[in-house]
Design an enzyme around this catalytic site. Structure first.
Site, PDB file in Angstrom:
ATOM      1  N   ASP A   6     -18.423  43.556 -51.356  1.00  0.00           N
ATOM      2  CA  ASP A   6     -19.579  43.874 -52.198  1.00  0.00           C
ATOM      3  C   ASP A   6     -20.868  43.887 -51.371  1.00  0.00           C
ATOM      4  O   ASP A   6     -20.976  43.140 -50.401  1.00  0.00           O
ATOM      5  CB  ASP A   6     -19.666  42.820 -53.318  1.00  0.00           C
ATOM      6  CG  ASP A   6     -20.518  43.298 -54.476  1.00  0.00           C
ATOM      7  OD1 ASP A   6     -20.954  44.474 -54.473  1.00  0.00           O
ATOM      8  OD2 ASP A   6     -20.758  42.494 -55.392  1.00  0.00           O
ATOM      9  N   ASN A  29     -14.896  51.549 -61.415  1.00  0.00           N
ATOM     10  CA  ASN A  29     -15.832  52.252 -60.531  1.00  0.00           C
ATOM     11  C   ASN A  29     -16.023  53.725 -60.898  1.00  0.00           C
ATOM     12  O   ASN A  29     -16.968  54.366 -60.440  1.00  0.00           O
ATOM     13  CB  ASN A  29     -15.405  52.144 -59.059  1.00  0.00           C
ATOM     14  CG  ASN A  29     -15.712  50.798 -58.431  1.00  0.00           C
ATOM     15  OD1 ASN A  29     -15.034  50.373 -57.492  1.00  0.00           O
ATOM     16  ND2 ASN A  29     -16.718  50.093 -58.923  1.00  0.00           N
TER      17      ASN A  29
HETATM   18  C1  FPP Z   1     -19.398  47.466 -53.359  1.00  0.00           C
HETATM   19  O1  FPP Z   1     -20.694  47.744 -52.937  1.00  0.00           O
HETATM   20  C2  FPP Z   1     -18.437  48.282 -52.682  1.00  0.00           C
HETATM   21  C3  FPP Z   1     -17.678  49.255 -53.271  1.00  0.00           C
HETATM   22  C4  FPP Z   1     -17.756  49.596 -54.690  1.00  0.00           C
HETATM   23  C5  FPP Z   1     -16.735  50.037 -52.528  1.00  0.00           C
HETATM   24  C6  FPP Z   1     -16.103  49.383 -51.336  1.00  0.00           C
HETATM   25  C7  FPP Z   1     -15.732  50.479 -50.462  1.00  0.00           C
HETATM   26  C8  FPP Z   1     -15.808  50.504 -49.123  1.00  0.00           C
HETATM   27  C9  FPP Z   1     -16.198  49.354 -48.270  1.00  0.00           C
HETATM   28  C10 FPP Z   1     -15.496  51.746 -48.402  1.00  0.00           C
HETATM   29  C11 FPP Z   1     -14.162  52.317 -48.657  1.00  0.00           C
HETATM   30  C12 FPP Z   1     -13.058  51.411 -48.301  1.00  0.00           C
HETATM   31  C13 FPP Z   1     -12.012  51.717 -47.505  1.00  0.00           C
HETATM   32  C14 FPP Z   1     -10.861  50.765 -47.402  1.00  0.00           C
HETATM   33  C15 FPP Z   1     -11.955  52.947 -46.733  1.00  0.00           C
HETATM   34  P1  FPP Z   1     -21.768  48.182 -54.019  1.00  0.00           P
HETATM   35  O2  FPP Z   1     -21.964  49.643 -53.895  1.00  0.00           O
HETATM   36  O3  FPP Z   1     -21.358  47.710 -55.380  1.00  0.00           O
HETATM   37  O4  FPP Z   1     -22.992  47.388 -53.491  1.00  0.00           O
HETATM   38  P2  FPP Z   1     -24.237  46.870 -54.336  1.00  0.00           P
HETATM   39  O5  FPP Z   1     -23.693  45.864 -55.315  1.00  0.00           O
HETATM   40  O6  FPP Z   1     -25.103  46.250 -53.292  1.00  0.00           O
HETATM   41  O7  FPP Z   1     -24.855  48.058 -54.999  1.00  0.00           O
END
Ligand code: FPP
Length: 229
Positions: free
Chosen positions: A18, A66
């Site tokens: 996250d 998501n």
């Molecule tokens: C949360 O950050 C992260 C995600 C919803 C996606 C996680 C995905 C990756 C790290 C990349 C893809 C993964 C692989 C295995 C290739 P957020 O966007 O919710 O962050 P925020 O809460 O700060 O807005």
């Protein structure tokens, strides 16, 4: 009489990655840059597994919730997944990493499903597992496993566990969530029953193999009772 000292090693670690969006915002960059840097963090972490006792790393890459994000961001995440599989598959094969996907991934775009099927087949004999949760929801996983157990005529803890996506993995030892949020967000709800948990303020793109090592050291010092005393 004191119990013999025994160093605990985490065989199965799961991470809720996250903070990509906040990482990008702090740097005045578009959100997609946070996700891109997040993929780099994944890559480094997978490379470092060989120096740890971790046999399985399970990552929450895309939850079934998501899809509610703006279409552009969902597209960016799917494109990053395509690129990641394409660029890192040779390295998984070379480093003996078995890819596993958990969640309702067969309903993703057909080209992604094909790429994943190919990657799963090519890495099937790897000794360490990278399990990626895609279109995953923990409550749905439990409901499906219970339905399968019921159809087979026996609903018990054991029969439900045997029908979870994770049935072939070691029990979950440690669950880490980055970015300071303290919740499970529908991730590995059943499996987390006796897992140790670590919540860190580090934003996912800044999470390094050293942070994982630090979490494993904390885990080694935790007393696990599994309800006993
Ligand atoms: C949360 O950050 C992260 C995600 C919803 C996606 C996680 C995905 C990756 C790290 C990349 C893809 C993964 C692989 C295995 C290739 P957020 O966007 O919710 O962050 P925020 O809460 O700060 O807005």
């Amino acid at each position: 009489m004191s119990k013999p000292e025994k160093t605990q090693e985490a065989r199965h670690v799961a991470i809720i990655m996250d903070g990509n969006g906040r990482w990008a915002k702090r740097k005045h960059l578009p959100r997609v840059m946070g996700h891109r840097k997040g993929v780099e963090a994944v890559r480094e972490l997978v490379r470092s597994l060989k120096d740890t006792p971790v046999e399985c790393l399970t990552l929450y890459a895309f939850s079934s919730e998501n899809w509610k994000r703006p279409e552009d961001e969902v597209d960016d995440l799917m494109n990053l997944m395509r690129k990641f599989i394409k660029s890192d598959l040779p390295e998984f094969i070379a480093n003996d990493v078995r890819l596993k996907i958990i969640g309702d991934w067969q309903s993703l775009a057909s080209d992604i499903v094909e790429m994943l099927e190919d990657a799963l087949a090519k890495t099937a004999h790897g000794s360490r597992t990278l399990a990626v949760a895609l279109n995953y929801g923990g409550q749905a996983e439990i409901a499906q496993a219970a339905a399968k157990a019921a159809a087979a005529g026996e609903v018990t803890e054991r029969s439900i566990a045997a029908n979870l996506y994770t049935a072939d993995l070691p029990p979950l030892d440690l669950l880490i969530r980055t970015s300071g949020e303290v919740r499970l967000s529908n991730f590995l709800l059943w499996q987390a029953a006796y897992a140790e948990m670590i919540f860190t303020e580090v934003l996912w793109p800044d999470f390094t193999p050293e942070h994982l090592q630090d979490a494993l050291d904390q885990f080694a010092g935790r007393e696990r009772r599994f309800g006993g005393r």
